[in-house]
Design a protein around this motif. Structure first.
Motif, PDB file in Angstrom:
ATOM      1  N   ARG A 186      48.866 -29.798  59.340  1.00 38.12           N
ATOM      2  CA  ARG A 186      48.285 -30.148  59.319  1.00 38.12           C
ATOM      3  C   ARG A 186      48.748 -32.027  60.283  1.00 38.12           C
ATOM      4  N   ASP A 187      47.696 -32.644  60.972  1.00 40.74           N
ATOM      5  CA  ASP A 187      48.409 -33.352  61.825  1.00 40.74           C
ATOM      6  C   ASP A 187      47.562 -34.764  60.257  1.00 40.74           C
ATOM      7  N   THR A 188      46.737 -34.145  59.704  1.00 41.76           N
ATOM      8  CA  THR A 188      46.071 -35.208  58.643  1.00 41.76           C
ATOM      9  C   THR A 188      46.363 -34.897  57.307  1.00 41.76           C
ATOM     10  N   LEU A 189      46.497 -35.528  56.509  1.00 38.87           N
ATOM     11  CA  LEU A 189      47.467 -34.943  54.648  1.00 38.87           C
ATOM     12  C   LEU A 189      46.105 -36.209  54.151  1.00 38.87           C
ATOM     13  N   SER A 190      45.150 -35.647  53.621  1.00 40.57           N
ATOM     14  CA  SER A 190      44.361 -35.967  52.858  1.00 40.57           C
ATOM     15  C   SER A 190      44.641 -36.079  50.836  1.00 40.57           C
ATOM     16  N   LEU A 191      44.369 -37.015  50.721  1.00 41.10           N
ATOM     17  CA  LEU A 191      44.599 -36.766  49.465  1.00 41.10           C
ATOM     18  C   LEU A 191      42.931 -38.112  48.687  1.00 41.10           C
ATOM     19  N   SER A 192      43.207 -36.576  47.154  1.00 41.32           N
ATOM     20  CA  SER A 192      41.872 -37.275  46.609  1.00 41.32           C
ATOM     21  C   SER A 192      42.299 -38.014  45.472  1.00 41.32           C
ATOM     22  N   PHE A 193      41.462 -39.286  44.865  1.00 45.46           N
ATOM     23  CA  PHE A 193      41.771 -40.125  44.028  1.00 45.46           C
ATOM     24  C   PHE A 193      40.506 -39.743  43.146  1.00 45.46           C
ATOM     25  N   GLY A 194      39.991 -38.934  42.846  1.00 42.34           N
ATOM     26  CA  GLY A 194      39.011 -38.959  42.151  1.00 42.34           C
ATOM     27  C   GLY A 194      37.465 -39.395  42.054  1.00 42.34           C
ATOM     28  N   ARG A 195      36.686 -39.149  41.535  1.00 42.87           N
ATOM     29  CA  ARG A 195      35.457 -39.522  41.435  1.00 42.87           C
ATOM     30  C   ARG A 195      35.213 -41.402  41.127  1.00 42.87           C
ATOM     31  N   ASP A 196      34.426 -42.006  42.266  1.00 42.36           N
ATOM     32  CA  ASP A 196      33.926 -43.346  42.344  1.00 42.36           C
ATOM     33  C   ASP A 196      32.875 -43.312  41.717  1.00 42.36           C
ATOM     34  N   LYS A 197      32.717 -43.938  40.578  1.00 41.73           N
ATOM     35  CA  LYS A 197      31.199 -44.467  39.681  1.00 41.73           C
ATOM     36  C   LYS A 197      30.692 -45.458  40.599  1.00 41.73           C
ATOM     37  N   ASN A 198      31.425 -46.091  41.676  1.00 40.27           N
ATOM     38  CA  ASN A 198      30.469 -47.488  42.106  1.00 40.27           C
ATOM     39  C   ASN A 198      29.785 -47.000  42.992  1.00 40.27           C
ATOM     40  N   VAL A 199      30.013 -45.741  43.487  1.00 40.02           N
ATOM     41  CA  VAL A 199      29.536 -44.922  45.239  1.00 40.02           C
ATOM     42  C   VAL A 199      28.006 -44.344  43.862  1.00 40.02           C
ATOM     43  N   ILE A 200      26.828 -44.328  44.457  1.00 41.54           N
ATOM     44  CA  ILE A 200      25.705 -43.592  43.172  1.00 41.54           C
ATOM     45  C   ILE A 200      24.987 -42.968  44.275  1.00 41.54           C
ATOM     46  N   VAL A 201      24.960 -41.570  44.445  1.00 42.38           N
ATOM     47  CA  VAL A 201      23.747 -40.457  45.142  1.00 42.38           C
ATOM     48  C   VAL A 201      23.005 -39.659  44.538  1.00 42.38           C
ATOM     49  N   ASN A 202      21.917 -39.581  44.418  1.00 40.54           N
ATOM     50  CA  ASN A 202      20.998 -38.651  44.126  1.00 40.54           C
ATOM     51  C   ASN A 202      19.973 -38.332  45.574  1.00 40.54           C
ATOM     52  N   ARG A 203      19.651 -36.691  45.235  1.00 43.89           N
ATOM     53  CA  ARG A 203      19.204 -35.329  45.487  1.00 43.89           C
ATOM     54  C   ARG A 203      17.405 -35.658  45.350  1.00 43.89           C
ATOM     55  N   THR A 204      16.599 -35.057  45.677  1.00 45.96           N
ATOM     56  CA  THR A 204      15.906 -35.359  44.967  1.00 45.96           C
ATOM     57  C   THR A 204      14.577 -34.599  46.075  1.00 45.96           C
ATOM     58  N   LYS A 205      13.825 -33.161  45.485  1.00 48.06           N
ATOM     59  CA  LYS A 205      13.194 -32.244  46.572  1.00 48.06           C
ATOM     60  C   LYS A 205      11.301 -32.910  46.470  1.00 48.06           C
ATOM     61  N   LEU A 206      11.482 -33.170  47.425  1.00 49.85           N
ATOM     62  CA  LEU A 206       9.735 -34.099  47.564  1.00 49.85           C
ATOM     63  C   LEU A 206       8.813 -32.858  47.495  1.00 49.85           C
ATOM     64  N   LYS A 207       8.143 -32.890  47.180  1.00 45.00           N
ATOM     65  CA  LYS A 207       7.140 -32.143  47.018  1.00 45.00           C
ATOM     66  C   LYS A 207       5.794 -32.603  47.778  1.00 45.00           C
ATOM     67  N   SER A 208       5.856 -33.301  48.119  1.00 42.50           N
ATOM     68  CA  SER A 208       4.414 -33.860  49.898  1.00 42.50           C
ATOM     69  C   SER A 208       4.960 -33.016  50.469  1.00 42.50           C
ATOM     70  N   TYR A 209       6.044 -32.439  51.094  1.00 38.64           N
ATOM     71  CA  TYR A 209       6.253 -31.887  51.972  1.00 38.64           C
ATOM     72  C   TYR A 209       5.848 -30.096  51.531  1.00 38.64           C
ATOM     73  N   GLN A 210       6.451 -30.516  50.155  1.00 41.65           N
ATOM     74  CA  GLN A 210       6.909 -28.708  50.243  1.00 41.65           C
ATOM     75  C   GLN A 210       5.265 -27.867  49.883  1.00 41.65           C
ATOM     76  N   LYS A 211       5.136 -26.463  51.062  1.00 43.86           N
ATOM     77  CA  LYS A 211       4.170 -26.149  51.390  1.00 43.86           C
ATOM     78  C   LYS A 211       3.696 -24.605  51.357  1.00 43.86           C
ATOM     79  N   LYS A 212       2.716 -23.391  51.362  1.00 41.65           N
ATOM     80  CA  LYS A 212       3.033 -22.390  50.968  1.00 41.65           C
ATOM     81  C   LYS A 212       2.112 -22.009  52.345  1.00 41.65           C
TER      82      LYS A 212
END
Length: 637
Positions: free
Chosen positions: A518-544
């Protein structure tokens, strides 16, 4: 008269004088497998034919690799090799000297013991005289007092002399014990097989103090590259320490030698494969090439690789120590449970075994009978309940999220143990490039004993530009991983090897540097706890909704990323839309503002530059249309 002189000269030519040569190892070139050793000596030769005998050579020598060089005014007639032992004339003289010392000590010891016996008998006599004197009647008081004083003084002299003699005897016995130990060590070498190189030469005139060198290839030696990858700041280059783990158990020590590390591998065949005519329907077999890929004049070693999985969940096990039994040679599995280990040639039978061990797992062994060995490890419940601290702190290793598919040939950031920070100064080296290899010439004398232990030398450091990127797949794991992408990494001439990862002087763990095309070698330095991400399901948009015979469901999600660091970051967020393999089920109204969308796979990518102490929100939504009688299950969590 001339006939007599000519006859003497011819006799000298026919008669070969055997001359032991004292040589020392001056230079060693260590390959990834094997090593070339160069010894030097100075010789003096009479007129005629002589045999130079170089002793103390490794028994692992390859006879076809022997080279003899000299600028002296003589002709090399032949070079021969034979097995001998470690004892030479010097050591035989040492044995004679020790045995003479032992006899001298034994004579002194017998004399001291005789003196001690005499004083013991005198002591007994003095004790008896005290009893007799005390029983005599009519003895004057003055005479009795004089007798007692004499016996007391003499008894004191006898006891002091006994004490002195006992100390002398103890010292002589210790000296004898030490001499016996020296004899044991020397005599033990009688059974150790070593090589001797016999060089036949012809000198037409006397040669004095002329340098000569011999070079030869030995097995049971080599080196493996290791690396330290250090990240201090995201806007600074990565600091890479290039190290070498050198080992050898060839039978001869390398003391204060000029050491060169070469990336060449003499055991690898340099013959390229050749395509044969392929008739469809007939085997297109190249097994002969794979079997002979290691064939060479030095007898091929083996290289073993494979995968380690857990018997419980059938998942790969990272961080497993894979070690050659009864040696210090080994490696560890990468994030995907894969390992690769070079096996030195001509190992003893009891060493041709791989030992697999990991925290919380029962150790397993596998005999090396193939170049590919997979192993399954069982959990060890008892070891999981018992934590043993042995000089460093063990830290729990979270399950690592699978890497993004576009990141290939990287190091997995697997946290194994916390180690103390140790920085070393690289050795002074000269780096040379050959047409097919690279070498590092260490400029200071170096010592590697023949003990099979691994000796680590840091050979160079480099600061390499890198592009840093944070990566997260919040659908699976909301932890954010830090990656460093190195472009045009091939020019740094990395080799596959073990790597240690550090961020701001904090040790994150060890893994293997697996290189890919590959042209690019990628190194993983593990988890960075200083960046916080959350994923939420929006109920207001949920319809059936139910329309005719169809059911339509709407799903919507919000992803919030927050950067608590004091510097900007490049954040890559991945998610996905579902895909349908049923014509009665359709995925519609797909929306993911600001994202890159792969319509074939449904994968979504947001690339965000996130400022310090800021947050950013992204959204995705879609609808699923399916038969009313069917069941649509939301599996997006």
């Amino acid at each position: 008269m001339k006939q007599i002189i000519l006859l003497c000269f011819v006799t000298q030519l026919l008669w070969a004088q055997s001359t032991p040569v004292q040589s020392t190892v001056q230079q060693v070139t260590v390959f990834l497998n094997g090593a070339q050793i160069t010894r030097s000596a100075k010789i003096s030769l009479p007129i005629g034919k002589s045999e130079l005998v170089f002793k103390g050579i490794s028994p692992q020598i390859n006879k076809q690799s022997i080279q003899v060089k000299s600028e002296g005014n003589f002709t090399i007639l032949s070079v021969a090799h034979q097995l001998g032992n470690l004892l030479d004339k010097t050591q035989q003289d040492e044995i004679t000297k020790i045995e003479t010392q032992k006899r001298q000590i034994e004579d002194k010891l017998n004399l001291e013991k005789t003196h001690l016996l005499l004083f013991k008998r005198e002591e007994d006599m003095l004790l008896k005289n005290q009893v007799v004197g005390g029983q005599q009647s009519g003895m004057k008081v003055a005479d009795l007092k004089e007798s007692i004083d004499y016996q007391r003084q003499r008894m004191q002299e006898v006891l002091l002399k006994k004490l002195e003699l006992e100390k002398n005897i103890q010292k002589l016995e210790n000296d004898t014990k030490n001499l016996n130990q020296q004899l044991t060590e020397i005599n033990a070498k009688k059974d150790v097989q070593m090589s001797e190189i016999i060089v036949s030469v012809l000198a037409k005139e006397a040669v004095s103090n002329t340098p000569v060198s011999i070079a030869y290839f030995v097995k049971n030696a080599g080196w493996t590259p290791t690396y330290d990858f250090r990240v201090e700041k995201l806007n600074q280059p990565i600091n890479i320490s290039y190290k070498a783990n050198v080992f050898q158990y060839s039978g001869e020590d390398w003391k204060d030698v000029k050491l060169t590390l070469s990336t060449a591998n003499p055991y690898k065949s340099g013959t390229a494969p050749v395509l044969q005519k392929w008739v469809f329907g007939q085997p297109n077999d190249y097994s002969d090439y794979y079997e002979n890929i290691n064939a060479n004049p030095y007898e091929s070693p083996s290289e073993v690789q494979g995968k380690v999985i857990s018997k419980t969940d059938k998942q790969p096990v990272p961080g497993v120590l894979v070690q050659l039994k009864n040696t210090n040679l080994g490696t560890s599995t990468d994030m995907n449970g894969n390992y690769k280990l070079s096996i030195p040639p001509n190992l003893a039978l009891h060493q041709k075994v791989l030992v697999f061990s990991a925290v919380g797992m029962k150790s397993a062994e596998a005999t090396i009978i193939s170049t590919h060995i997979n192993i399954t490890l069982n959990e060890d419940v008892q070891k999981l309940e018992e934590v043993v601290v042995t000089g460093y702190a063990k830290v729990a290793s979270d399950k690592i999220t699978a890497p993004p598919p576009y990141l290939q040939g990287r190091i997995a950031g697997v946290s194994i143990s916390r180690e103390s920070e140790q920085r070393t100064v690289p050795l002074d080296i000269t780096e040379n490039n050959a047409p097919t290899s690279q070498s590092f010439e260490i400029l200071i004398p170096y010592t590697v004993p023949s003990d099979g232990k691994v000796y680590t030398a840091e050979i160079k450091q480099e600061n390499i530009p890198a592009v840093f990127e944070h990566f997260v797949v919040p659908k699976i794991d909301t932890d954010v991983f830090l990656y460093a992408h190195i472009i045009d990494w091939e020019k740094y001439k990395f080799l596959e090897g073990e790597a240690s990862l550090f961020v701001e002087n904090t040790f994150l763990g060890k893994s293997n540097l697996n290189l890919s095309n590959r042209d690019t070698l990628s190194l993983s330095f593990g988890r960075d706890k200083n960046v916080i991400v959350n994923r939420t399901k929006l109920k207001s948009y949920q319809k059936k909704q139910f329309i005719g015979s169809s059911k339509i469901e709407q799903f919507s999600y919000e992803i919030v990323a927050r950067n608590t660091k004091n510097e900007s970051i490049n954040l890559l967020i991945e998610d996905q839309f579902p895909t349908s393999a049923n014509k009665e089920v359709s995925i519609d109204d797909k929306e993911a503002p600001e994202a890159e969308i792969n319509t074939e796979t449904g994968k979504i990518k947001w690339r965000i530059n996130l400022a310090p102490n800021k947050e950013h929100k992204v959204f995705l939504k879609y609808t699923i249309k399916s038969p009313k009688s069917g069941l649509v299950v939301d599996t997006s969590y």
